[in-house]
Design a protein around this motif. Sequence first.
Motif, PDB file in Angstrom:
ATOM      1  N   ALA A   2       0.826  -1.058   0.104  1.00 32.87           N
ATOM      2  CA  ALA A   2      -0.031   0.007  -0.094  1.00 32.87           C
ATOM      3  C   ALA A   2       0.959   1.272  -0.004  1.00 32.87           C
ATOM      4  CB  ALA A   2      -0.873   0.009   1.042  1.00 32.87           C
ATOM      5  N   GLU A   3       0.342   2.113  -0.662  1.00 29.30           N
ATOM      6  CA  GLU A   3       1.118   3.618  -0.929  1.00 29.30           C
ATOM      7  C   GLU A   3       1.089   4.385   0.299  1.00 29.30           C
ATOM      8  OE1 GLU A   3       1.651   7.574  -3.861  1.00 29.30           O
ATOM      9  OE2 GLU A   3       0.173   5.889  -4.353  1.00 29.30           O
ATOM     10  N   HIS A   4      -0.070   4.450   0.950  1.00 30.01           N
ATOM     11  CA  HIS A   4      -0.489   5.236   1.974  1.00 30.01           C
ATOM     12  C   HIS A   4      -0.984   4.406   3.477  1.00 30.01           C
ATOM     13  CE1 HIS A   4      -1.350   7.943  -1.498  1.00 30.01           C
ATOM     14  NE2 HIS A   4      -0.251   8.414  -0.835  1.00 30.01           N
ATOM     15  N   PRO A   5      -0.780   4.657   4.556  1.00 32.09           N
ATOM     16  CA  PRO A   5      -1.395   4.053   5.769  1.00 32.09           C
ATOM     17  C   PRO A   5      -2.677   4.181   5.620  1.00 32.09           C
ATOM     18  CG  PRO A   5      -0.096   6.193   6.534  1.00 32.09           C
ATOM     19  CD  PRO A   5       0.151   5.830   5.016  1.00 32.09           C
ATOM     20  N   ARG A   6      -3.836   3.576   6.279  1.00 29.05           N
ATOM     21  CA  ARG A   6      -5.317   3.544   6.465  1.00 29.05           C
ATOM     22  C   ARG A   6      -5.217   4.137   7.810  1.00 29.05           C
ATOM     23  NH1 ARG A   6      -9.254   0.294   8.421  1.00 29.05           N
ATOM     24  NH2 ARG A   6      -7.794  -1.237   8.838  1.00 29.05           N
ATOM     25  N   LEU A   7      -6.417   5.260   7.802  1.00 33.24           N
ATOM     26  CA  LEU A   7      -6.774   5.798   9.263  1.00 33.24           C
ATOM     27  C   LEU A   7      -7.640   4.769   9.724  1.00 33.24           C
ATOM     28  CD1 LEU A   7      -7.171   7.910  11.042  1.00 33.24           C
ATOM     29  CD2 LEU A   7      -8.996   8.812   9.780  1.00 33.24           C
TER      30      LEU A   7
END
Length: 227
Positions: A2-7
Amino acid sequence: MAEHPRLLQTVLDATRPGEPAEFYRRLLGLTYRPGDEPPAAGVPDEPDWLVLRDPEGADRQAFQYVDRLPRTTWPDPEVPMQLHLDLTVPDTAGLTRQRERAEALGAGLLLDRYDDPDEPLYVFADPSGHPFCVLVSSAHRASGGRTRRPAVEAAASAEATAARGPLLQSRQTGGDGVGEAARSRPRSARSWSVQSLTLALKRTSIASMTGAHRTSPPSVEEGPDHA
């Protein structure tokens, strides 16, 4: 990868986590994570970490124990919000209804901007003092989300500063400020340690909202039952 972390969720500190957890459960129609439900009447309850989930089972809000939690003095800037939640409703009728529900559940009104033509809103404090806004979503979208909010913040801050008057001047010139320090204790692997907090000045506090821990508030429409 994943490119970004998940909130995952928003975590709020509380000296009695069960109180804000129950408040937001009822206000937002959430449910407790299995095992986090309040115990039977008469059973001691000292949770240090509670999680609320949405109807689809996703974690949305969590509450962690701290020994001490200074209340924000907003709109007085001495102790700022630092973090607050924005909740939306489709129209002013919904805004009125949610004000009634929030206050019935124990929230305190901090700011009334119902008549604002561009962004009708209320700002409340939950039972632990955390601020949150309820605003009309159509106005929020039409204004680009934040164009009016800085003006609202500035106006509220100016009103509070003017009201403080001589007291503010006294504090700025030395006054009789009192320093206080407190240290939170670690409670579990999920609770973060909180560094010692110092308040250099006495502050104008938000009126405390009282009530026994886990005591049911007045009957209002609420979300799914946790039982």
